[in-house]
Structures are given as structure tokens and as C-alpha cells.
Scaffold this active site. Structure first.
Site, short mmCIF file in Angstrom:
data_model
loop_
_atom_site.label_atom_id
_atom_site.label_comp_id
_atom_site.label_asym_id
_atom_site.label_seq_id
_atom_site.Cartn_x
_atom_site.Cartn_y
_atom_site.Cartn_z
N GLY A 32 -51.41 5.80 -37.52
CA GLY A 32 -50.39 6.17 -38.49
C GLY A 32 -51.01 6.56 -39.81
N ASN B 67 -45.36 -2.79 -35.23
CA ASN B 67 -45.69 -1.62 -34.43
C ASN B 67 -44.70 -1.57 -33.27
OD1 ASN B 67 -48.33 -0.79 -32.06
ND2 ASN B 67 -46.85 0.56 -33.03
N GLY B 68 -44.01 -0.45 -33.14
CA GLY B 68 -43.03 -0.33 -32.08
C GLY B 68 -41.73 0.24 -32.61
N TYR C 206 -53.76 9.12 -25.06
CA TYR C 206 -53.90 9.75 -26.36
C TYR C 206 -53.98 8.78 -27.53
CZ TYR C 206 -52.40 12.45 -30.48
OH TYR C 206 -52.32 13.00 -31.73
N CYS D 43 -47.90 2.92 -35.18
CA CYS D 43 -48.34 2.17 -36.33
C CYS D 43 -49.48 1.28 -35.89
CB CYS D 43 -47.22 1.29 -36.89
SG CYS D 43 -45.80 2.21 -37.54
#
Length: 526
Positions: free
Chosen positions: A50, A125-126, A265, A23
Site C-alpha cells: 500500500g 489489512n483486509g 502478485y 495494506c
């Protein structure tokens, strides 16, 4: 490509997705600025993290409005909507789900009001690993779920469960109870907050504007909105920003374990993590690949775009000519035409097509970032051979992915990870390459210029820095009553991860979610 509900995703085939991003979060406190547009551009810069849903919460000091929906940032927001979202403070989110299905209700930011009348909005995020335990404890305390099934909504509920405390004080009580990876931006009517888990697994950076402050998942988002980088939000740190300025508090001692896969990535090449530019790191990985896995060849080509910097590095390190061999269609994922089963069997050709004149009659080295299931590499090798390549040598700029991630990346289950059941030669045969070489874990770590002890390497070596829950009660749908239990694999390491799947939305055709001042939520037209 489109989902069943007509929304777009970046997956070529939703039935066989690769590693999914996580995210992106963005927060800004800047009186006098066009807050909603700044947040929009910040989220646009983080779209790669995301593509399932996007949203923002905006406050003018008298109440918080949340606007969110499924889809890409540019689908969710338009000029009239942004013009209606006015204030001096905002947070935003672009989502890929790692806890909770891809439903309208689970889009972020989440919002909650407490008994004292304070409204809190939060974006995350996570991924927490103690979600199930926190949910049980919340239920025992009589706290009411709002229908969301995300760890994010659970955190928002916990923050709002202490009306006797300020939001800042409540955060200092709640944050130490969370286990897992979390980089948070959250807000009340007047204050922007940011927090990062003690391990700092997911990136989070602080930026300065002429008339305010910005917090974002990546430095690239700061660049886009004209903010200068100040520093990273430290692991275990809570930041608060309001009219009195910026203040910082510690809720836990830092034990840095930044995600190694960010360098391979996830992060944009123009982002800097822990002082290391991601593009430079990826070029260095390519040079290391050339050193570890040399081969006689005529041309080095990347799998665009994520393989490009490493391919440049491989060419530099090997002395082999670098060139284009695969052309990427930039509009994949932007058509509403559903491919038939016959067309879907063409697979990767919808996204990539070989440059026949460049590869015909040549020995080709093709550089990619990772192999998860092997579907993409298998199709690429076949395409290059059909285009006339004499030899196809595959080089991968990360070690074999052997283990699932429980900290915010949705890989395949362990049973589906190609490297889990095959050795290097078995993988080579599976994808049809003449030779196959992965960069070593030590070589990858060296390229980050970070000590091994400060990096989470769990997807490569199975060493999970944050303890997973007893009984392995964990999974994407753990709060929906269908959580997956990690199977008892050989050894103490967990054996399966959350299965990435596109559940669509159980509210087809609904309008974007708007939360009105006071925290009430209602679908409304922009």
C-alpha cells in the site's frame, strides 16, 4: 506518479490503475528496543502492500501517540520524528484503501478512548463485508463516529464501546461479529494484540526477537527487523502480548481460505505463506505455464518485477533461453513532474522500455502476472513489435481475472475486467499478441502446495467463501453515503466491485496527524 495533491503513488496513470495492493500491518512489543525505528523498517518492508498513507502508534505505558499522514513510508517519517516516538510497544500501517476514500482522516492506525480512560489504536489489512450493518447497529447504540469512513475506524469504535470490559474481553465479543477479511494489530497502553478472521484470507505472522515479539503481514518484514518466524497467526485466533508473555484465545472455529492472489502478485517473493516460499511458487507456476502453453520461440522475457520468477520457470520448463527484454525505471512514481496529456499517451513507456538489441528479429515469450484491463499488456506488445520482435507470445501466471475482490484487493469493476466480456482469442486480439496462454486454475493451485479447499479463489472462479451482504450493500465508499451497490448480474454471483479511484485529500497541505495521550487528536509539526 504524483496525485493531484502532490503525494506520490505507484500508478502510471491514476485513471487506469491495475490491481491495487491491500495494506501492510506491523506490531512490535519489545522493551528496550528502538520501537519506532523497528516499526519504520517493518513498514518499509511492507511498502508494496500500500502506498497511499503510512502511520504508527507508539506507547511508553502512560499513553499512546499516533503519527500518520498520506504518502509513502519514507515521506511520512524522518529521523527527528522517529526519535520523538519512544516506548516499548508499537503498531504500524501502510495503506491502500478498500473501504473509505484516500483522505487524511482515513489514514491508519485509528485511535479511540473509552469511558474508562483506556485508549485503543488499531491497524487493519483486509475488508469487511458487513460494514454497513455494523455502522447502523453502532448508530442505534448511540456510538459516535469520529469522522473517519473506514471499516477500521468502525472496528476501533466497537472495541472502545465496552468500557466495562478489558480490551481483550471486548475483542472476544466484537471479533465474532465481524464478517469479511481482517488481519489486525491493535494495542492499548501496555499490550499488543493480533487477530485474524476465521478464514485467514489475509496473511499474518508471528515472530520472536531477543527481547520481544513481532507481528507482521509477511515474513519478509520479520526478516528485515531481525525477528525469527514462530508461526502464522491462526484463522479465528486472538493473540495478546504483554509483560506476562504471550497468550492465545479462539474467537471462532478456523475455516482457512487464504488468498490465492497473494502467491501470484501481492506478496513479496521472499515471503513464505503457509509454509510455501512465494518465489518458489511463482517459478513453479512458470514451469506449469510452459507445460500447458508451449510455443516455439527464441527468448523468454519477464514483465519486471512481478513476472520475473514465472518467466524463469517458463524458461526452465520450455528450454527456451531466458533474458531481459524490458527495462524497468526504478524511479517511476518518484518524480513530482506531472506528465502532460501528450506524454501520458506514451503510457507504459514511462515505466518500461524494450531492450531493442535483445528482442530484434526474435520470437519472444513475455510473461506477466495477470491481465486486468489489458492496458499494460497491449502497450508492451506494441513496444516489442516496434523494437523489432518477430512474434510476441504472452503468457500469464494466473487464470483470467473474472470477478472483483471484496476481501481487500481493489480490482477494476467487473464491467472493466477484460476477461469478463471476451474469450481467450478475443483477449489475444485485444492486446495484439500472436498467442496468449493463462495458467490453469488447477495448475496455479498445485504450485501453492495448498489444497484447493484452503484457498480463496473468488477473483478467478466467482466462488466467494464469505457470504456477501443481503442487498449487496458494499463498496469502497459505503460509509460515505456513496457506496456502490453490486448490480444484479447474471446468476447469483455479484457483478461489480469497488471502483478504484484516487479521491485525493480534502485536507490539502495539512500536517501529519498526532494523537496525544488519552486519545485526543491534533495536527502538529514533528
Amino acid at each position: 506518479m504524483p496525485r493531484g495533491d502532490g503525494r506520490l503513488t505507484q500508478d502510471l496513470d491514476p485513471q487506469k490503475p491495475g490491481p491495487q495492493d491491500e495494506c501492510g500491518v506491523f506490531g512490535v512489543w519489545a522493551p528496550g528496543e528502538e520501537i519506532a525505528k523497528l516499526t519504520y523498517f517493518g513498514l518499509y518492508a511492507l511498502q508494496h502492500r500500500g502506498q497511499e498513507a503510512a502511520g504508527m502508534a507508539v506507547s511508553d505505558g502512560s499513553g499512546i501517540v499516533v503519527y500518520k499522514d498520506l504518502g509513502l513510508v519514507a515521506q511520512v517519517f524522518d529521523e527527528p520524528t522517529l526519535a520523538s516516538l519512544r516506548g516499548h510497544l508499537a503498531i504500524g500501517h501502510t495503506r491502500y484503501s478498500t473501504t473509505g476514500g484516500s483522505t487524511w482522516e482515513n489514514a491508519q492506525p485509528t485511535i479511540r478512548s473509552n469511558a474508562a480512560g483506556t485508549t485503543i489504536a488499531l491497524a487493519h489489512n483486509g475488508n469487511l463485508v458487513n460494514t454497513a450493518r455494523l455502522a447502523v447497529e453502532a448508530a442505534q447504540r448511540g456510538l459516535d463516529s469520529d469522522g473517519s469512513t473506514t471499516d477500521t475506524a468502525l472496528m476501533t469504535m466497537l472495541l472502545a464501546s465496552r468500557p466495562d470490559l478489558s480490551v481483550e474481553a471486548a475483542a472476544l465479543e466484537v471479533l465474532p461479529t465481524l464478517r469479511g477479511a481482517f488481519s489486525l494489530v491493535f494495542m492499548d497502553d501496555n499490550t499488543l494484540y493480533a487477530a485474524r478472521d476465521p478464514y485467514g484470507v489475509r496473511p499474518l505472522v508471528l515472530g520472536r526477537m531477543e527481547r520481544g515479539w513481532v507481528v507482521a503481514s509477511e515474513t519478509a518484514a520479520l526478516d528485515i527487523v531481525g525477528a525469527s518466524v514462530v508461526r502464522e497467526v491462526e484463522p479465528g485466533e486472538l493473540i495478546a502480548i504483554d509483560e506476562h508473555g504471550l497468550r492465545s484465545a479462539r474467537f471462532a472455529a478456523p475455516e482457512p481460505k487464504g488468498c490465492l492472489f497473494e502467491y501470484v502478485y501481492i506478496a513479496r517473493p521472499d515471503t513464505t505463506i503457509a509454509g510455501r516460499n512465494v518465489y518458489s511458487a511463482r517459478v513453479a507456476i512458470g514451469r506449469q505455464l510452459a507445460k500447458e502453453h508451449p510455443v516455439e520461440a527464441d527468448l523468454v522475457i519477464p514483465v519486471p518485477e512481478s513476472g520475473t520468477p514465472a518467466a524463469i520457470g517458463y524458461a526452465e520448463g520450455s528450454g527456451i533461453t531466458y533474458g531481459a527484454g524490458l527495462m524497468k525505471n526504478p524511479y517511476v512514481g518518484r518524480t513530482f513532474i506531472q506528465p502532460s496529456q501528450t506524454l501520458r499517451q506514451l503510457g507504459i513507456r514511462l515505466k518500461l522500455n524494450p531492450l531493442r538489441e535483445n528482442v530484434r528479429g526474435k520470437r519472444v515469450v513475455v510473461v506477466d502476472d495477470s491481465i486486468v484491463r489489458g492496458n499494460t499488456q497491449r502497450a508492451i506488445v506494441r513496444m516489442l513489435r516496434e523494437a523489432g520482435a518477430l512474434e510476441v507470445h504472452v503468457r500469464i501466471s494466473s487464470p483470467p481475472v473474472n470477478w472483483p475482490c471484496f476481501y481487500g484487493i481493489d480490482f477494476a469493476t467487473r464491467a472493466e475486467l477484460l476477461a469478463n466480456g471476451l474469450d481467450n482469442d478475443g483477449i489475444r486480439r485485444s492486446i495484439g499478441a500472436d498467442t496468449l496462454g493463462y495458467v490453469s486454475l488447477s495448475g496455479l493451485i498445485a504450485a501453492t502446495e495448498q489444497p484447493k479447499t484452503r484457498l480463496c479463489r473468488a477473483c478467478f472462479d466467482g466462488e466467494y467463501p464469505i457470504e456477501l451482504p443481503a442487498g449487496n450493500l458494499i463498496g469502497k465508499h459505503v460509509l460515505e453515503g456513496v457506496g456502490r451497490r453490486v448490480s444484479g448480474d447474471a446468476g447469483p454471483r455479484p457483478g461489480t466491485g469497488a471502483q478504484p479511484e484516487d479521491t485525493g485529500t480534502d485536507r490539502p497541505g495539512t500536517l501529519p496527524l498526532v494523537a496525544v495521550p488519552g486519545g485526543a487528536e491534533a495536527p502538529q509539526r514533528p
